[in-house]
Design a protein around this motif. Structure first.
Motif, PDB file in Angstrom:
ATOM      1  N   PRO A  50       0.828  -1.212   0.000  1.00  0.00           N
ATOM      2  CA  PRO A  50       0.000   0.000   0.000  1.00  0.00           C
ATOM      3  C   PRO A  50       0.861   1.261   0.000  1.00  0.00           C
ATOM      4  O   PRO A  50       1.994   1.261   0.462  1.00  0.00           O
ATOM      5  CB  PRO A  50      -0.800  -0.116   1.295  1.00  0.00           C
ATOM      6  CG  PRO A  50      -0.033  -1.048   2.143  1.00  0.00           C
ATOM      7  CD  PRO A  50       0.709  -1.974   1.220  1.00  0.00           C
ATOM      8  N   GLU A  51       0.286   2.296  -0.525  1.00  0.00           N
ATOM      9  CA  GLU A  51       1.014   3.569  -0.566  1.00  0.00           C
ATOM     10  C   GLU A  51       1.230   4.093   0.845  1.00  0.00           C
ATOM     11  O   GLU A  51       0.504   3.765   1.779  1.00  0.00           O
ATOM     12  CB  GLU A  51       0.228   4.589  -1.391  1.00  0.00           C
ATOM     13  CG  GLU A  51       0.092   4.193  -2.844  1.00  0.00           C
ATOM     14  CD  GLU A  51      -0.685   5.226  -3.631  1.00  0.00           C
ATOM     15  OE1 GLU A  51      -0.890   6.339  -3.124  1.00  0.00           O
ATOM     16  OE2 GLU A  51      -1.084   4.910  -4.754  1.00  0.00           O
ATOM     17  N   SER A  52       2.228   4.925   0.990  1.00  0.00           N
ATOM     18  CA  SER A  52       2.601   5.399   2.330  1.00  0.00           C
ATOM     19  C   SER A  52       1.485   6.223   2.969  1.00  0.00           C
ATOM     20  O   SER A  52       1.268   6.142   4.167  1.00  0.00           O
ATOM     21  CB  SER A  52       3.884   6.221   2.256  1.00  0.00           C
ATOM     22  OG  SER A  52       3.696   7.338   1.403  1.00  0.00           O
ATOM     23  N   SER A  53       0.755   7.010   2.186  1.00  0.00           N
ATOM     24  CA  SER A  53      -0.310   7.829   2.775  1.00  0.00           C
ATOM     25  C   SER A  53      -1.440   6.946   3.306  1.00  0.00           C
ATOM     26  O   SER A  53      -1.973   7.198   4.378  1.00  0.00           O
ATOM     27  CB  SER A  53      -0.841   8.819   1.743  1.00  0.00           C
ATOM     28  OG  SER A  53      -1.411   8.117   0.647  1.00  0.00           O
ATOM     29  N   ASN A  54      -1.809   5.904   2.564  1.00  0.00           N
ATOM     30  CA  ASN A  54      -2.853   5.003   3.039  1.00  0.00           C
ATOM     31  C   ASN A  54      -2.397   4.244   4.278  1.00  0.00           C
ATOM     32  O   ASN A  54      -3.171   4.011   5.196  1.00  0.00           O
ATOM     33  CB  ASN A  54      -3.240   4.006   1.940  1.00  0.00           C
ATOM     34  CG  ASN A  54      -3.951   4.692   0.790  1.00  0.00           C
ATOM     35  OD1 ASN A  54      -4.466   5.793   0.955  1.00  0.00           O
ATOM     36  ND2 ASN A  54      -3.963   4.050  -0.352  1.00  0.00           N
ATOM     37  N   TRP A  55      -1.137   3.838   4.277  1.00  0.00           N
ATOM     38  CA  TRP A  55      -0.575   3.112   5.416  1.00  0.00           C
ATOM     39  C   TRP A  55      -0.584   4.001   6.657  1.00  0.00           C
ATOM     40  O   TRP A  55      -0.950   3.569   7.742  1.00  0.00           O
ATOM     41  CB  TRP A  55       0.836   2.664   5.052  1.00  0.00           C
ATOM     42  CG  TRP A  55       1.487   1.783   6.046  1.00  0.00           C
ATOM     43  CD1 TRP A  55       2.448   2.139   6.918  1.00  0.00           C
ATOM     44  CD2 TRP A  55       1.212   0.414   6.292  1.00  0.00           C
ATOM     45  NE1 TRP A  55       2.805   1.054   7.682  1.00  0.00           N
ATOM     46  CE2 TRP A  55       2.058  -0.008   7.320  1.00  0.00           C
ATOM     47  CE3 TRP A  55       0.323  -0.497   5.744  1.00  0.00           C
ATOM     48  CZ2 TRP A  55       2.044  -1.310   7.798  1.00  0.00           C
ATOM     49  CZ3 TRP A  55       0.322  -1.790   6.231  1.00  0.00           C
ATOM     50  CH2 TRP A  55       1.171  -2.176   7.245  1.00  0.00           C
ATOM     51  N   THR A  56      -0.197   5.254   6.480  1.00  0.00           N
ATOM     52  CA  THR A  56      -0.163   6.190   7.603  1.00  0.00           C
ATOM     53  C   THR A  56      -1.575   6.442   8.125  1.00  0.00           C
ATOM     54  O   THR A  56      -1.791   6.475   9.338  1.00  0.00           O
ATOM     55  CB  THR A  56       0.475   7.522   7.155  1.00  0.00           C
ATOM     56  OG1 THR A  56       1.752   7.239   6.583  1.00  0.00           O
ATOM     57  CG2 THR A  56       0.646   8.467   8.311  1.00  0.00           C
ATOM     58  N   GLN A  57      -2.529   6.616   7.236  1.00  0.00           N
ATOM     59  CA  GLN A  57      -3.912   6.850   7.659  1.00  0.00           C
ATOM     60  C   GLN A  57      -4.479   5.646   8.401  1.00  0.00           C
ATOM     61  O   GLN A  57      -5.208   5.802   9.380  1.00  0.00           O
ATOM     62  CB  GLN A  57      -4.779   7.168   6.443  1.00  0.00           C
ATOM     63  CG  GLN A  57      -4.492   8.517   5.829  1.00  0.00           C
ATOM     64  CD  GLN A  57      -5.258   8.728   4.535  1.00  0.00           C
ATOM     65  OE1 GLN A  57      -5.967   7.838   4.080  1.00  0.00           O
ATOM     66  NE2 GLN A  57      -5.100   9.902   3.934  1.00  0.00           N
ATOM     67  N   LYS A  58      -4.105   4.464   7.972  1.00  0.00           N
ATOM     68  CA  LYS A  58      -4.590   3.259   8.636  1.00  0.00           C
ATOM     69  C   LYS A  58      -4.047   3.174  10.066  1.00  0.00           C
ATOM     70  O   LYS A  58      -4.780   2.887  11.004  1.00  0.00           O
ATOM     71  CB  LYS A  58      -4.163   2.026   7.833  1.00  0.00           C
ATOM     72  CG  LYS A  58      -4.668   0.741   8.394  1.00  0.00           C
ATOM     73  CD  LYS A  58      -4.273  -0.431   7.519  1.00  0.00           C
ATOM     74  CE  LYS A  58      -4.790  -1.724   8.112  1.00  0.00           C
ATOM     75  NZ  LYS A  58      -4.427  -2.883   7.302  1.00  0.00           N
ATOM     76  N   ILE A  59      -2.764   3.458  10.223  1.00  0.00           N
ATOM     77  CA  ILE A  59      -2.162   3.417  11.561  1.00  0.00           C
ATOM     78  C   ILE A  59      -2.754   4.495  12.455  1.00  0.00           C
ATOM     79  O   ILE A  59      -3.050   4.254  13.632  1.00  0.00           O
ATOM     80  CB  ILE A  59      -0.628   3.559  11.464  1.00  0.00           C
ATOM     81  CG1 ILE A  59      -0.038   2.316  10.804  1.00  0.00           C
ATOM     82  CG2 ILE A  59      -0.004   3.789  12.834  1.00  0.00           C
ATOM     83  CD1 ILE A  59       1.428   2.388  10.544  1.00  0.00           C
ATOM     84  N   GLN A  60      -2.960   5.689  11.911  1.00  0.00           N
ATOM     85  CA  GLN A  60      -3.547   6.775  12.703  1.00  0.00           C
ATOM     86  C   GLN A  60      -4.973   6.430  13.116  1.00  0.00           C
ATOM     87  O   GLN A  60      -5.381   6.725  14.244  1.00  0.00           O
ATOM     88  CB  GLN A  60      -3.518   8.077  11.908  1.00  0.00           C
ATOM     89  CG  GLN A  60      -2.140   8.673  11.789  1.00  0.00           C
ATOM     90  CD  GLN A  60      -2.113   9.906  10.906  1.00  0.00           C
ATOM     91  OE1 GLN A  60      -3.095  10.219  10.232  1.00  0.00           O
ATOM     92  NE2 GLN A  60      -0.985  10.602  10.899  1.00  0.00           N
ATOM     93  N   GLY A  61      -5.732   5.798  12.240  1.00  0.00           N
ATOM     94  CA  GLY A  61      -7.095   5.394  12.591  1.00  0.00           C
ATOM     95  C   GLY A  61      -7.103   4.364  13.701  1.00  0.00           C
ATOM     96  O   GLY A  61      -7.918   4.420  14.627  1.00  0.00           O
TER      97      GLY A  61
END
Length: 79
Positions: free
Chosen positions: A32-43
């Protein structure tokens, strides 16, 4: 019975030749792209924070319910 062994030998030979001639399929791992990965972790972090903030209230409710269920009635002797 001889024809069965010839058929089995022919199938094994064809399978061997197929592995030599036909290239193996290549497997690609989709990352997955880094932005999606970051959003998933933040969620997930936000969800854990919400659950941990609600934890003391949940414990208090459980203690009150247990105290209500096991309230001493005063008929027994004190230890």
């Amino acid at each position: 019975m001889r024809w069965l062994w010839r058929l089995v030998t022919l199938l094994v030979l064809l399978g061997f030749l197929k592995t030599l001639m036909v290239p193996q399929p290549k497997a690609f791992i989709a990352w997955p792209e880094s932005s999606n990965w970051t959003q998933k972790i933040q969620g997930e972090m936000k969800q854990l924070q919400r659950l941990s903030q609600d934890l003391p209230a949940s414990i208090e409710v459980e203690v009150r319910r247990l105290w209500k269920d096991f309230r001493p009635n005063g008929n027994d002797q004190e230890v």
